[in-house]
Design a protein around this motif. Structure first.
Motif, PDB file in Angstrom:
ATOM      1  N   TRP A 153       0.841  -1.203   0.000  1.00  0.00           N
ATOM      2  CA  TRP A 153       0.000   0.000   0.000  1.00  0.00           C
ATOM      3  C   TRP A 153       0.883   1.262   0.000  1.00  0.00           C
ATOM      4  O   TRP A 153       0.622   2.213  -0.740  1.00  0.00           O
TER       5      TRP A 153
ATOM      6  N   ARG B 133       2.502   1.710  -3.397  1.00  0.00           N
ATOM      7  CA  ARG B 133       1.513   2.194  -4.364  1.00  0.00           C
ATOM      8  C   ARG B 133       1.279   3.686  -4.189  1.00  0.00           C
ATOM      9  O   ARG B 133       1.283   4.454  -5.149  1.00  0.00           O
ATOM     10  N   ASP B 134       1.066   4.107  -2.936  1.00  0.00           N
ATOM     11  CA  ASP B 134       0.818   5.532  -2.688  1.00  0.00           C
ATOM     12  C   ASP B 134       2.029   6.385  -3.068  1.00  0.00           C
ATOM     13  O   ASP B 134       1.872   7.469  -3.647  1.00  0.00           O
TER      14      ASP B 134
ATOM     15  N   LEU C 190       4.299   5.724  -5.325  1.00  0.00           N
ATOM     16  CA  LEU C 190       4.387   5.771  -6.789  1.00  0.00           C
ATOM     17  C   LEU C 190       3.373   6.736  -7.389  1.00  0.00           C
ATOM     18  O   LEU C 190       3.603   7.304  -8.453  1.00  0.00           O
ATOM     19  N   HIS C 191       2.255   6.941  -6.688  1.00  0.00           N
ATOM     20  CA  HIS C 191       1.242   7.906  -7.132  1.00  0.00           C
ATOM     21  C   HIS C 191       1.463   9.288  -6.498  1.00  0.00           C
ATOM     22  O   HIS C 191       0.580  10.150  -6.555  1.00  0.00           O
ATOM     23  N   LEU C 192       2.627   9.464  -5.887  1.00  0.00           N
ATOM     24  CA  LEU C 192       3.019  10.734  -5.252  1.00  0.00           C
ATOM     25  C   LEU C 192       2.024  11.191  -4.189  1.00  0.00           C
ATOM     26  O   LEU C 192       1.693  12.366  -4.079  1.00  0.00           O
ATOM     27  N   ARG C 193       1.537  10.220  -3.402  1.00  0.00           N
ATOM     28  CA  ARG C 193       0.646  10.506  -2.272  1.00  0.00           C
ATOM     29  C   ARG C 193       1.334  10.051  -0.993  1.00  0.00           C
ATOM     30  O   ARG C 193       2.016   9.025  -0.979  1.00  0.00           O
TER      31      ARG C 193
ATOM     32  N   SER D 157      -4.136   7.986   3.066  1.00  0.00           N
ATOM     33  CA  SER D 157      -5.116   7.010   2.599  1.00  0.00           C
ATOM     34  C   SER D 157      -5.360   5.881   3.603  1.00  0.00           C
ATOM     35  O   SER D 157      -6.291   5.110   3.428  1.00  0.00           O
TER      36      SER D 157
END
Length: 185
Positions: free
Chosen positions: A134, A137-138, A140-143, A148
């Protein structure tokens, strides 16, 4: 590369006292007090200035800055607390930049092993591997992962937390052991 870990005896004692007291506070209260970090920085400044003059002050400043820079991004992602960042900076102030890298690496390796044992003991390995995926993933999405999932925020009580000041102490003690008993060049 990094070279052999080396820190004179007085530096080893100062470092040992700092991380031992920090570990006790972090385990007991889940905090590393500012007065302790400040005392570690002042001790690092005084000892380095006394033992090596201006070059010692430069080494102290470089170690302090490096310790801060290594953990500050993790603080921004809420993966480390502010006390952890300040403690590694104080460790760097005493040990200098090269030794700070040694302590950082030993903390990561030994802290990871301890965390893995804890996860296995508590039956949380699968959930943690899911959380790592998780996080990746975050990122890599620049979050920021904590946005989340509250469980990924070090300030939340929802996740399994390990007092990282104690892990820095484990890394520092391993470094002291290596500096004291390691093979000389």
């Amino acid at each position: 590369m990094l070279g052999q870990p080396y820190l004179p005896g007085a530096g080893q004692i100062l470092l040992g006292i700092l991380v031992a007291v920090a570990a006790l506070f972090d385990i007991r209260f889940r905090r590393i007090p500012n007065w302790l970090v400040l005392a570690g920085i002042i001790a690092g400044l005084a000892w380095n200035a006394y033992s090596s003059g201006w070059s010692g002050l430069g080494s102290c400043a470089a170690g302090l800055g490096l310790g801060f820079v290594l953990y500050f991004p993790l603080y921004l992602l809420r993966a480390r607390g502010a006390g952890d960042v300040k403690l590694l900076a104080a460790v760097g102030a005493i040990a200098g930049p090269r030794n700070c890298i040694w302590i950082f690496l030993l903390t990561a390796i030994l802290g990871g092993v301890i965390a893995l044992v804890l996860l296995l003991f508590r039956g949380r390995l699968r959930k943690t591997l899911f959380n790592v995926a998780w996080i990746m993933r975050d990122l890599l999405h620049l979050r920021a992962p904590y946005q989340s999932s509250e469980e990924l925020d070090v300030t939340s009580t929802k996740g399994l937390r390990l007092p990282h000041g104690a892990m820095i102490a484990v890394g520092a003690v391993a470094f002291i052991f290596m500096a004291q008993f390691g093979l000389k060049d």
